[in-house]
Design a protein around this motif. Structure first.
Motif, short mmCIF file in Angstrom:
data_model
loop_
_atom_site.label_atom_id
_atom_site.label_comp_id
_atom_site.label_asym_id
_atom_site.label_seq_id
_atom_site.Cartn_x
_atom_site.Cartn_y
_atom_site.Cartn_z
N SER A 31 1.01 -1.07 0.00
CA SER A 31 -0.08 -0.23 0.13
C SER A 31 0.95 1.30 0.21
O SER A 31 1.96 1.30 0.36
CB SER A 31 -0.83 -0.13 1.09
OG SER A 31 -0.06 0.12 2.46
N TYR A 33 0.12 4.01 1.78
CA TYR A 33 0.34 4.58 3.08
C TYR A 33 1.59 3.79 3.80
O TYR A 33 2.29 4.39 4.65
CB TYR A 33 -0.96 4.27 3.81
CG TYR A 33 -1.83 5.36 3.52
CD1 TYR A 33 -2.23 6.53 4.42
CD2 TYR A 33 -2.72 5.38 2.48
CE1 TYR A 33 -2.96 7.52 4.11
CE2 TYR A 33 -3.63 6.33 2.16
CZ TYR A 33 -3.68 7.41 2.94
OH TYR A 33 -4.82 8.28 2.82
N GLU A 129 -7.14 3.83 1.46
CA GLU A 129 -6.43 3.43 0.51
C GLU A 129 -6.93 3.05 -0.89
O GLU A 129 -8.07 2.43 -0.72
CB GLU A 129 -5.52 2.24 0.82
CG GLU A 129 -4.62 1.51 0.21
CD GLU A 129 -3.14 2.35 -0.27
OE1 GLU A 129 -2.87 2.32 -1.26
OE2 GLU A 129 -2.75 3.02 0.77
N ARG A 131 -7.02 0.94 -4.16
CA ARG A 131 -6.27 0.19 -5.09
C ARG A 131 -7.14 -0.74 -6.14
O ARG A 131 -6.68 -1.70 -6.61
CB ARG A 131 -5.37 -0.76 -4.22
CG ARG A 131 -4.24 0.09 -3.46
CD ARG A 131 -3.32 -0.95 -2.79
NE ARG A 131 -2.46 -1.43 -3.53
CZ ARG A 131 -1.35 -1.00 -4.25
NH1 ARG A 131 -0.78 0.28 -3.72
NH2 ARG A 131 -0.56 -1.46 -5.08
N SER A 351 -1.94 11.80 6.07
CA SER A 351 -1.56 11.05 4.89
C SER A 351 -0.15 11.80 4.59
O SER A 351 0.85 11.07 3.92
CB SER A 351 -2.40 11.01 3.71
OG SER A 351 -2.09 12.45 3.12
#
Length: 367
Positions: A31, A33, A129, A131, A351
């Motif tokens: 990820s 993050y 997140e 994705r 973030s």
């Protein structure tokens, strides 16, 4: 709750060659993050030097300790590792100082729930997140999500919706693997903060010797390993012994309990935890934390850098809250779609890496 709860996800997935918690771990590692943790402060600002720990190295150290404990206690290593790697994804830049300042800002602006980094980590893996096409977040198993949400006490969060409270039941303890992560987190941050503090010259062994826990580890290295304090490897041998001492205390203390662990990943009990430090070590840890708080975390050099970080967080929030057009386009669209401005601003600031937040402050003429 049974084992099926632990491996359930909010969205169905097709089985592959990995176990459910190993799959969670892989999703977390890949990820964005998780990558950003490399440039987020643990205690020392990221640009202070290459040696010092960051949120990323901290998460890896927590994972290593948690896996070791899980292995020796017969628990699930993959679940412990997944929780450990995800537990700090919601941390702001500038360490706890940045998170505390963001919490303070939001409360001052009428948002009474404030900011909580554990819940923010949960938001990262369930919402922020991006994705997958069909859903937000990483679609992790409920056991991993529960561990992220409840790895540290108290488990009750004012942010939780009725649905999330019903699903994750904050009145109960989480899985034993999540409890291990909390213990591992404490061991990791105490050991590496001491290591970094000594390396940076902010604390020394003479000061730390006021702690019985520290004194025992120092004497062990000198007596059993025959390494003197002026030796270049002494600090490393001390940190190794310190970690080993705390890990062994947990393992030895567990042996004093006669009950077996439940045969499923869900613990969900209200009785005292069967995985914990002994009373003596708990008291010594508490005394050591007071020494670190007064001598390291409140040290002038740390405080000056954290003041800069807090100022940066506050100025960015004020700018974004006043003018949404300073936000990235996708965040402006979230606001246009009905998202609360204060939550979008907090998500964006949380973030950021240290260096990005400072660079943006300079670009906007805020510092």
């Amino acid at each position: 709750m049974d084992k099926d709860f632990s491996t359930r996800r909010f969205y169905p997935v097709n089985a592959d060659f990995r176990c459910p918690f190993g799959r969670d771990r892989d999703r977390i590692i890949h990820s964005s993050y998780f990558r950003r943790l490399e440039y987020k402060t643990q205690v020392f600002l990221n640009h202070s030097g290459d040696y010092f720990r960051t949120r990323l190295t901290h998460s890896l150290e927590v994972s290593q300790i948690a896996r070791t404990l899980a292995n020796h206690l017969g628990l699930n290593e993959n679940l412990a590792e997944a929780i450990a790697l995800a537990h700090d994804l919601g941390h702001t830049p500038f360490g706890h100082a940045g998170g505390d300042e963001l919490d303070k800002i939001m409360r001052q602006n009428g948002h009474h729930n404030g900011f909580d980094h554990n819940f923010q980590s949960f938001r990262v893996v369930t919402k922020l997140e991006k994705r997958y096409k069909d859903f937000d977040g990483l679609n992790l198993t409920f056991a991993t999500l529960e561990g992220v949400l409840k790895h540290s006490y108290p488990y009750e969060k004012p942010f939780l919706s009725a649905h999330l409270k019903e699903t994750f039941k904050p009145e109960f303890h989480p899985s034993l693997e999540a409890i291990l992560v909390d213990l591992s987190d404490e061991i990791a941050y105490m050991s590496h903060d001491i290591d970094d503090g000594i390396k940076y010259g902010l604390i020394d062994f003479e000061l730390l010797s006021q702690s019985a826990l520290i004194k025992e580890s120092l004497e062990y290295v000198e007596r059993e390993e025959r390494v003197v304090r002026r030796d270049s490897v002494f600090r490393h041998r001390f940190i190794s012994r310190f970690i080993t001492r705390l890990v062994c205390d947990i393992l030895d203390n567990h042996c004093a309990f006669t009950q077996d662990f439940p045969q499923c990943f869900k613990y969900q009990a209200k009785e005292p935890l069967s995985i914990a430090h002994t009373k003596e070590i708990k008291e010594q840890i508490s005394a050591l934390k007071n020494i670190l708080l007064n001598s390291l975390y409140h040290h002038q050099e740390i405080s000056k850098k954290m003041f800069l970080g807090k100022r940066c967080v506050r100025k960015l929030y004020e700018c974004f809250n006043a003018d949404k057009h300073l936000l990235p386009k996708e965040l402006q669209e979230r606001i246009d779609s009905g998202a609360k401005v204060h939550r979008v601003c907090a998500d964006y600031i949380a973030s950021m890496t240290d260096r990005y937040a400072l660079a943006l402050c300079k670009e906007l003429g805020l510092v």
